[in-house]
Design an enzyme around this catalytic site. Structure first.
Site, PDB file in Angstrom:
ATOM      1  N   ARG A   1      -6.440  11.273  -6.697  1.00  0.00           N
ATOM      2  CA  ARG A   1      -7.384  10.166  -6.640  1.00  0.00           C
ATOM      3  C   ARG A   1      -8.832  10.627  -6.477  1.00  0.00           C
ATOM      4  O   ARG A   1      -9.749  10.018  -7.027  1.00  0.00           O
ATOM      5  CB  ARG A   1      -6.958   9.273  -5.465  1.00  0.00           C
TER       6      ARG A   1
ATOM      7  N   ARG B   1       0.819  -1.205   0.000  1.00  0.00           N
ATOM      8  CA  ARG B   1       0.000   0.000   0.000  1.00  0.00           C
ATOM      9  C   ARG B   1       0.863   1.269   0.000  1.00  0.00           C
ATOM     10  O   ARG B   1       0.509   2.276   0.603  1.00  0.00           O
ATOM     11  CB  ARG B   1      -0.982  -0.017   1.175  1.00  0.00           C
TER      12      ARG B   1
END
Lengths: 342, 342
Positions: free
Chosen positions: A36, A23
């Site tokens: 994002r 991650r």
């Protein structure tokens, strides 16, 4: 170009201890949050240029030795229409959870060229841009099954285990189909250019070793052994898996992920020779100041004692509240101080 | 009256393998649901006749070898006014979480006669009614601290670990106060008639062995060694603690709880001679039919191989959806088939 990461995965000689973070692309990075936006991760994954850029951000910032595809373990089941979404702050949620043999029909075979065309496109973009290897990945049968059966993240996995214990035939059929999905997805990623794969069995540490052998290992072996001829290292990861490390290695892994609960030296004994390790700093350590993290990083390196089969990583994913400056410090420290014995 | 449970805790000869279940008093029992009603568990605990009856229900139904006081690990901190409630379906919630040195002043010493008068009254009622030993209990410093710092149940314990790593002096002061609370509470329960105690460090398995040694063991040792002269067995329990079992034993435990991830035979090696084990059936196994549970119970017994230092239990609490008929079956099976070597 030679890769310390690939060499370490194979236990071969190399100069610098390689490091990447599970991650590493994620909410801990301001540039990630800026790019994002909100919305489901599945929508972001379906936009190849965006997914490629999110994959590249941490590689540029940290100088890590591998990139991991920006994707999610539920992508294949979502792609074949099982009805899965990933809810921000919650995780995967299944509209109609897996309950009976009738639900097997909802798990048709994957046709990667059609079902994963966006993912494949992302991989191809990345292969053209990256100087370090790209890791493709898939969810392992148990962990994906746990989401399909529970319908949402679960602490006890009670429904999953109930199905497993009470209907072992149906359970085995479910895991076999999920193994086929994972295998097809990983093969497609490798064919598009991924140079290593990681099979995430994040929640399998909820099982005893006996139950793992009986109910899980056959399906995980189907995935990993199905990649034996693919020519890429196979990393197999879970948390709370201290007692399962040997079994996970013998399912066909070249590298086994180790969480911070198990010292690397103990893990090495459990997986046996010829299998590399990945890990194992506590992700929460990276919430502390640099002067606290430094000795913890050194302890991981010392515990590995220069064994060439070691990829430095956290024991689980980067926590969203992590300061990227601390991760940069960890990368620099591992590169500067990590020793690899010949 | 001789007690197989107390003998097993001390590794002394006895006839029948003793068994009890963590959370044997709870939502899995229809008589519990009928009597308990809704509302906070803290209100139920404050009613001695009710708490005593809830403690007795599973003893009557199952014929288990020990009762465990119906209480909660946050009772002492709630009693001194820290502002904790237990929200049904969520768990402990803290109105103003522990954040800084100023919050230490909110943790005054416990005065059991005043602060725990209801709990002591419940213990006294039970001692008059029970034919098996009553187990008193407390939350261990780490696990109680994790609730006070997080403010609610947490999967990652990120805030707790951040405090622990970043402010080790404050962390040690917090754990030392919580050790005093646990010790005072346990001593009061023993003085009122509890014949064994269990120190619940349910979430300490989130730590590496090194962090456990540095940040937790001193406080846990303070509690357990403070009971060395009390004349009762001290059980020390957590989940995910496979790599911590030896350290938890040497904190001063007579019995160490083992979850289903670690085989009893491996746990025995880790705790060393002279320490008994408690466990370790997966609670989820009890969601399966009797013909599935039976071989799993036998496997636990076989793995213990007749060692006298074994108390049969689950590896964590009874799941609410458990059929009480299955737990009755487990008790009967352990009593019928468990062997204790001389």
């Amino acid at each position: 170009v030679s890769s310390a990461f690939l060499a370490a995965c194979r236990g071969e000689p190399h100069d610098v201890v390689p490091v990447w973070f599970m991650r590493q692309a994620g909410r801990s990075l301001p540039e990630y949050r800026a790019l994002r936006g909100e919305g489901s991760i599945l929508d972001a994954i379906a936009r190849p240029e965006l997914a490629a850029e999110l994959t590249l951000q941490p590689v540029r910032r940290y100088g890590v030795d591998a990139a991991i595809l920006y994707s999610d373990i539920v992508v294949p089941v979502a792609a074949i229409g099982f009805g899965v979404d990933v809810v921000p702050g919650t995780g995967p949620v299944v509209e109609r959870p897996f309950r009976s043999a009738d639900d097997l029909a909802r798990l048709r075979p994957l046709e990667p060229e059609l079902d994963l065309s966006r993912v494949i496109e992302t991989v191809k973009i990345l292969v053209g841009e990256l100087e370090v290897p790209l890791i493709g990945f898939a969810g392992a049968p148990f962990t994906v099954a746990s989401y399909l059966v529970e319908g949402q993240p679960s602490r006890t996995h009670a429904r999953t285990k109930t199905l497993m214990y009470s209907e072992p035939g149906l359970w085995a059929a479910l895991l076999d189909r999920l193994a086929d999905l994972a295998l097809a997805s990983l093969r497609a990623q490798v064919e598009a250019g991924a140079r290593a794969v990681q099979l995430f069995d994040s929640w399998v540490g909820a099982l005893s070793a006996q139950d793992y052998e009986t109910y899980v290992r056959p399906a995980s072996t189907k995935v990993l052994s199905g990649l034996a001829d693919a020519g890429v290292p196979r990393i197999h990861f879970g948390v709370d898996t201290g007692e399962l490390l040997g079994a996970m290695a013998s399912a066909g892994a070249d590298v086994v992920g180790v969480d911070w609960r198990t010292p690397l030296s103990a893990a090495r004994t459990r997986v046996g020779p010829g299998v590399a390790l990945q890990g194992n700093l506590d992700p929460a350590a990276c919430l502390a100041p640099a002067d606290v993290v430094t000795p913890m990083v050194r302890r991981v390196l010392d515990d590995n004692a220069g064994h060439p089969g070691h990829v430095f990583n956290l024991g689980h994913g980067v926590l969203p509240e992590t300061d990227p400056g601390i991760l940069a410090h960890v990368v620099d420290l591992v590169h500067a101080e990590g020793k690899v014995l010949p």
